[in-house]
Scaffold this motif. Structure first.
Motif, PDB file in Angstrom:
ATOM      1  N   ILE A 136       0.834  -1.210   0.000  1.00  0.00           N
ATOM      2  CA  ILE A 136       0.000   0.000   0.000  1.00  0.00           C
ATOM      3  C   ILE A 136       0.864   1.254   0.000  1.00  0.00           C
ATOM      4  N   GLY A 166       2.368   1.949  -3.349  1.00  0.00           N
ATOM      5  CA  GLY A 166       1.387   2.137  -4.410  1.00  0.00           C
ATOM      6  C   GLY A 166       1.299   1.004  -5.414  1.00  0.00           C
ATOM      7  N   SER A 185      -3.824  -1.010  -3.942  1.00  0.00           N
ATOM      8  CA  SER A 185      -4.536  -0.289  -2.886  1.00  0.00           C
ATOM      9  C   SER A 185      -5.080  -1.271  -1.849  1.00  0.00           C
ATOM     10  N   GLN A 186      -5.552  -0.733  -0.734  1.00  0.00           N
ATOM     11  CA  GLN A 186      -6.180  -1.580   0.273  1.00  0.00           C
ATOM     12  C   GLN A 186      -7.395  -2.289  -0.313  1.00  0.00           C
ATOM     13  N   ASP A 196      -7.764  -3.131  -3.436  1.00  0.00           N
ATOM     14  CA  ASP A 196      -7.237  -4.201  -4.289  1.00  0.00           C
ATOM     15  C   ASP A 196      -6.949  -5.450  -3.454  1.00  0.00           C
TER      16      ASP A 196
END
Length: 253
Positions: free
Chosen positions: A138, A141, A144-145, A147
């Motif tokens: 996270i 990048g 994402s959380q 994801d």
């Protein structure tokens, strides 16, 4: 064979420009590598077997509602796939201790885990694909959380499917790794299983004898890799009738 543009070449596959926008042609090579490509060989027919096996697993996943990049197999060595944005992570699902996990934790290979364990490694051959925690993923990048919240149940569904299929033909699914890609529809993102699913990316042991039927055969010099992959394909009923080497197409850069 028609001339076409090479988009990318990896250790086991080549990606070519597809016939329509948003598509690619994925070509399976006979090359085998281990230990971050320190050990290399060309295994006749390996690409044909992996193409057929990956088709089998991808279509099976799609039949239970798990989205993948697979569209159709084109020939013995190639398949048509959707072009995706690959998340730079390997998603590793472990059911039994083996390989690096067994070494890290001092566990005997084959020790059952209390539940399937998911690990992530950062895709970078120069670094040796190091394991990374979710916080790193996270923070840098890579995903994402949201994801990760979507990837974990997706990986577990893949595990349930593969474990069941393999158990049905007398094979233990020790662990496997998959890659996840993003497909964009305007501002809407969808995650799909990408790359391949084959004995190259799984640890497969015969339930009765413990015989290895995966790339560990090549890593550890345990016999014929082609024979091991052929046995998996035979049990699953997807053995090609004629496993032959096919020349690579002419490229334009």
């Amino acid at each position: 064979m028609a001339r076409r543009k090479k988009i990318y070449e990896g250790k086991a596959k080549i990606l070519y420009e597809g016939p329509e926008p948003g598509t690619l042609v994925q070509y399976f090579k006979d090359d085998a590598t281990a230990f971050n490509a320190e050990k290399k060989a060309v295994i006749e027919g390996k690409g044909v077997l992996n193409n057929r096996l990956s088709e089998f697993f991808m279509t099976g996943l799609q039949s239970i509602g798990v989205p993948t990049h697979f569209i159709k197999r084109l020939n013995m060595r190639e398949q048509l796939i959707r072009q995706v944005e690959i998340i730079p992570l390997e998603v590793i699902v472990r059911n039994f201790a083996a390989g690096s996990m067994a070494k890290r934790l001092g566990l005997e290979e084959g020790t059952p885990l209390p539940r399937p364990i998911i690990e992530f490694s950062y895709k970078d051959d120069k670094l040796g694909d190091p394991l990374v925690p979710e916080e790193y993923i996270i923070a840098f990048g890579w995903a994402s959380q949201q994801d990760l919240d979507d990837i974990v149940p997706l990986a577990l569904r893949v595990n349930d499917f593969l474990s069941g299929v393999m158990h049905g033909v007398g094979i233990k699914l020790v662990d496997f790794k998959i890659e996840i890609g993003r497909i964009w529809d305007n501002d809407y993102q969808r995650l799909v299983v990408a790359d391949e699913i084959s004995p190259d990316s799984c640890r497969l042991w015969d339930i009765e004898s413990g015989q290895k039927l995966d790339k560990d055969v090549f890593r550890k010099d345990l016999g014929s890799l082609t024979d091991a992959y052929t046995e998996v394909a035979r049990r699953l009923g997807v053995l090609p009738s004629n496993v032959t080497h096919r020349p690579r197409p002419t490229l334009i850069n």
